[in-house]
Design a protein around this motif. Structure first.
Motif, PDB file in Angstrom:
ATOM      1  N   GLY A 259       0.733  -1.216  -0.058  1.00  0.00           N
ATOM      2  CA  GLY A 259       0.068  -0.043  -0.036  1.00  0.00           C
ATOM      3  C   GLY A 259       0.723   1.372   0.077  1.00  0.00           C
ATOM      4  O   GLY A 259       2.097   1.191   0.059  1.00  0.00           O
ATOM      5  N   THR A 260       0.168   2.502  -0.047  1.00  0.00           N
ATOM      6  CA  THR A 260       0.863   3.686  -0.056  1.00  0.00           C
ATOM      7  C   THR A 260       0.346   4.472   0.879  1.00  0.00           C
ATOM      8  O   THR A 260      -1.149   4.540   0.795  1.00  0.00           O
ATOM      9  N   ILE A 261       0.846   5.490   1.501  1.00  0.00           N
ATOM     10  CA  ILE A 261       0.373   6.268   2.431  1.00  0.00           C
ATOM     11  C   ILE A 261      -0.042   7.462   1.877  1.00  0.00           C
ATOM     12  O   ILE A 261       0.654   8.267   1.258  1.00  0.00           O
ATOM     13  N   ASN A 262      -1.473   7.836   2.242  1.00  0.00           N
ATOM     14  CA  ASN A 262      -1.758   9.093   1.698  1.00  0.00           C
ATOM     15  C   ASN A 262      -2.377   9.855   3.025  1.00  0.00           C
ATOM     16  O   ASN A 262      -2.166  11.199   2.796  1.00  0.00           O
ATOM     17  N   LEU A 265      -0.900   5.605   8.493  1.00  0.00           N
ATOM     18  CA  LEU A 265      -0.254   4.332   8.200  1.00  0.00           C
ATOM     19  C   LEU A 265      -1.435   3.598   8.632  1.00  0.00           C
ATOM     20  O   LEU A 265      -1.719   2.660   7.547  1.00  0.00           O
ATOM     21  N   PHE A 266      -2.427   3.565   9.417  1.00  0.00           N
ATOM     22  CA  PHE A 266      -3.672   2.737   9.738  1.00  0.00           C
ATOM     23  C   PHE A 266      -4.566   3.015   8.537  1.00  0.00           C
ATOM     24  O   PHE A 266      -5.092   1.923   8.207  1.00  0.00           O
ATOM     25  N   ARG A 293       5.687   8.803  14.633  1.00  0.00           N
ATOM     26  CA  ARG A 293       5.090   9.967  14.886  1.00  0.00           C
ATOM     27  C   ARG A 293       5.244  11.143  14.107  1.00  0.00           C
ATOM     28  O   ARG A 293       4.456  11.869  13.630  1.00  0.00           O
ATOM     29  N   VAL A 294       6.633  11.283  13.586  1.00  0.00           N
ATOM     30  CA  VAL A 294       7.038  12.370  12.759  1.00  0.00           C
ATOM     31  C   VAL A 294       7.548  12.102  11.519  1.00  0.00           C
ATOM     32  O   VAL A 294       7.681  13.015  10.647  1.00  0.00           O
ATOM     33  N   ASP A 295       8.078  10.731  11.464  1.00  0.00           N
ATOM     34  CA  ASP A 295       8.840  10.480  10.165  1.00  0.00           C
ATOM     35  C   ASP A 295       7.797  10.110   8.773  1.00  0.00           C
ATOM     36  O   ASP A 295       8.659  10.255   7.626  1.00  0.00           O
ATOM     37  N   LEU A 296       6.684   9.905   8.962  1.00  0.00           N
ATOM     38  CA  LEU A 296       5.893   9.426   7.937  1.00  0.00           C
ATOM     39  C   LEU A 296       5.650  10.669   6.799  1.00  0.00           C
ATOM     40  O   LEU A 296       5.514  11.919   7.077  1.00  0.00           O
ATOM     41  N   ARG A 297       5.555  10.198   5.418  1.00  0.00           N
ATOM     42  CA  ARG A 297       5.577  11.190   4.404  1.00  0.00           C
ATOM     43  C   ARG A 297       4.498  10.714   3.446  1.00  0.00           C
ATOM     44  O   ARG A 297       4.206   9.621   3.381  1.00  0.00           O
ATOM     45  N   ARG A 298       3.653  11.791   2.874  1.00  0.00           N
ATOM     46  CA  ARG A 298       2.874  11.097   1.867  1.00  0.00           C
ATOM     47  C   ARG A 298       3.551  10.431   0.762  1.00  0.00           C
ATOM     48  O   ARG A 298       4.375  11.188   0.202  1.00  0.00           O
ATOM     49  N   PHE A 302       4.712   0.538   1.486  1.00  0.00           N
ATOM     50  CA  PHE A 302       5.197  -0.406   2.435  1.00  0.00           C
ATOM     51  C   PHE A 302       4.586  -1.895   1.621  1.00  0.00           C
ATOM     52  O   PHE A 302       3.790  -1.824   1.007  1.00  0.00           O
ATOM     53  N   ASN A 303       5.539  -2.754   2.005  1.00  0.00           N
ATOM     54  CA  ASN A 303       5.161  -4.538   1.312  1.00  0.00           C
ATOM     55  C   ASN A 303       5.300  -5.165   2.529  1.00  0.00           C
ATOM     56  O   ASN A 303       6.009  -5.121   3.173  1.00  0.00           O
ATOM     57  N   LEU A 304       4.389  -6.020   2.695  1.00  0.00           N
ATOM     58  CA  LEU A 304       4.194  -7.108   3.850  1.00  0.00           C
ATOM     59  C   LEU A 304       4.000  -8.381   3.277  1.00  0.00           C
ATOM     60  O   LEU A 304       3.138  -8.559   2.504  1.00  0.00           O
TER      61      LEU A 304
END
Length: 527
Positions: A259-262, A265-266, A293-298, A302-304
């Motif tokens: 998936g891709t974070i827009n 994360l959840f 908490r602070v490092d996520l970027r649009r 991720f691959n799981l």
């Protein structure tokens, strides 16, 4: 028995002498007439030689046996030489017949009988044709039961019915049993009163339930999947009902999600249909590498690859994450689970080059929060004076679990003035960490208790001198406070030797799976 060669030679000497002149003449015939003349002379010689009287006198059973054996061996040897390319075809007759007079006599007779044997096998009668065999028709009267007798036998026999259904939203025990064809008040009462069978009342939508009843609706057997991979079974006995919970036979599946974070994360993992429990484990895996908490970027991806367990087609629980990849701000973080008997957990997560993913200290003792006050000088929110802030404050809702930053032993646990509920963990020299303003300390977290990295030691609160719920976190080296965000703690021991070779074999499969989930690889495959 021994083959009497001298007797055989003397007995055939006379006939061979008679045909000698014919054979020599045949060799002198011109080439264009050679074949016809030789065939005639040979046929005459064989006709005179193989008369019934001569055969009886020349060949006893023992001699024929030796002739067949000798001829077979000679033919096999010559055939193998010819296949190997060591023999020119023009020399085949000479080798088969022999180079001396004695050998030619034995070879000719042996080859003759061999040809006769193959010819007899070729013309031997086959099995008779089935169409020519006689056919007899047998007629026998069979007494069939009448329709009335068949119906009567069905009435005597007891019939059972198996039904299967899923729990639906809004179902009660009564509506569920009715769909399964159960009309048994005693069974309903037992399920409601028995301590084990009462677990069936937890009617979660989607669960599979099976029931066995007779034609009147009496329940004889009922099975339903329960929590923790167990199965509740209710069985009718002569004295009533019994209930038992047994370990279910779970089916293990390996799932691959990406998936891709827009936004968060959840939200991205929900869109990819990844269970929340797996997402939590995913965060724990990279908690020493990424501050979620602070490092996520649009646009982060991720691959799981993870395990799930199913029972009768129903999802039961998630398993272990086998491999994970997170691309944060263009930088790829990868991890793979590797079974390792030397570790207390039976294995651990490593990078694809065999280095341990787990670092000595977590980057944050809280999973999701924000920094409300950093390390260094600040205006105290209560006194209004400039004071040195010897830690970092993480704002979070009351009750948020606080995790131990590293393995260690609790050195202090209790109330400590303005810090409220306070815990200090002594790690290996020279490190220590402290946690303040807890709403409560987790059960069992007393002085001297050993803890492991990630264990919950308490919960966020606002005890002591505090203006709101948050965690005050301190990091000490040789009893001197340091900024936790600037510490670069070492990692665990990397793999080496035999372990590293086994690891590379396991990593190759996961690298292939990641390649399949890579968007670039998908575009290439679609062309």
């Amino acid at each position: 028995m021994r083959f009497d060669l001298s007797r055989f030679v003397q007995s055939g000497k006379r006939l061979l002498e008679q045909g000698k002149q014919h054979m020599l003449t045949s060799l002198q015939v011109p080439r264009r007439h050679a074949q016809t003349s030789r065939n005639f002379i040979l046929s005459e010689s064989f006709r005179q030689f193989f008369t019934p009287a001569n055969l009886r006198s020349l060949f006893a059973k023992k001699n024929i046996h030796h002739l067949f054996t000798a001829g077979k061996q000679q033919v096999v040897v010559v055939r193998e030489m010819h296949r190997a390319g060591h023999l020119h075809p023009r020399y085949l007759p000479r080798l088969l017949a022999g180079t001396t007079r004695k050998n030619r006599i034995i070879s000719s007779a042996a080859l003759f009988f061999a040809v006769c044997a193959f010819g007899a096998a070729a013309v031997a009668p086959l099995a008779p044709d089935a169409s020519d065999m006689p056919v007899h028709t047998v007629t026998q009267d069979i007494q069939l039961p009448t329709l009335a007798e068949q119906i009567a036998s069905l009435d005597v026999e007891k019939h059972f019915f198996m039904r299967e259904d899923r729990v639906r939203l809004g179902d009660t025990l009564g509506t569920l049993l009715t769909r399964l064809g159960v009309e048994d008040a005693a069974a309903t009462s037992f399920i409601k009163s028995d301590g084990t069978a009462r677990a069936i009342l937890q009617l979660r939508a989607g669960k599979m339930i099976q029931a066995k009843t007779d034609e009147s609706g009496q329940l004889y057997w009922l099975s339903m999947s329960a929590a923790d991979g167990k199965e509740i079974i209710v069985t009718r006995t002569d004295s009533g009902f019994t209930a038992s919970d047994v370990a279910a036979d779970l089916e293990r599946r390996v799932e691959m999600r990406s998936g891709t974070i827009n936004s968060s994360l959840f939200a991205a993992t929900d869109a990819a249909h990844i269970p929340d429990a797996v997402t939590g484990k995913f965060v724990d895996m990279f908690s020493t590498e990424i501050d979620f908490r602070v490092d996520l970027r649009r646009g982060d991806r991720f691959n799981l690859v993870y395990e799930t367990y199913w029972q009768n087609g129903t999802y039961v629980r998630p398993g272990r994450i086998l491999a994970a990849e997170f691309v944060n701000a263009g930088r790829s973080h990868q991890a793979i689970w590797f079974d390792n008997d030397t570790s207390e957990q039976g294995g651990g997560y490593y990078t694809f080059d065999g280095k341990a993913l787990k670092k000595a200290f977590l980057k944050s003792p809280l999973e999701f929060t924000r920094v409300s006050s950093g390390f260094g000088s600040r205006v105290h929110p209560i006194s209004g004076k400039i004071k040195q802030h010897k830690g970092i404050d993480f704002a979070a809702p009351t009750g948020t679990p606080i995790r131990a930053a590293a393995d260690g032993v609790i050195d202090f646990s209790g109330w400590k003035g303005g810090y409220g509920n306070f815990v200090t963990i002594r790690h290996w020299n020279p490190y220590a960490t402290s946690y303040g303003h807890m709403s409560r300390i987790a059960p069992g977290m007393k002085r001297g208790t050993k803890v492991r990295q990630g264990d919950v030691i308490g919960y966020v609160g606002t005890t002591g001198f505090s203006t709101g719920p948050h965690l005050h976190y301190e990091f000490l080296v040789n009893n001197v406070h340091q900024n936790p965000r600037n510490m670069d703690a070492p990692t665990a021991r990397p793999l080496s030797g035999e372990e590293l070779q086994r690891f590379h074999l396991a990593a190759a499969d996961m690298e292939h799976r990641f390649a399949l989930m890579n968007p670039a690889a998908i575009k290439v495959a679609a062309r």
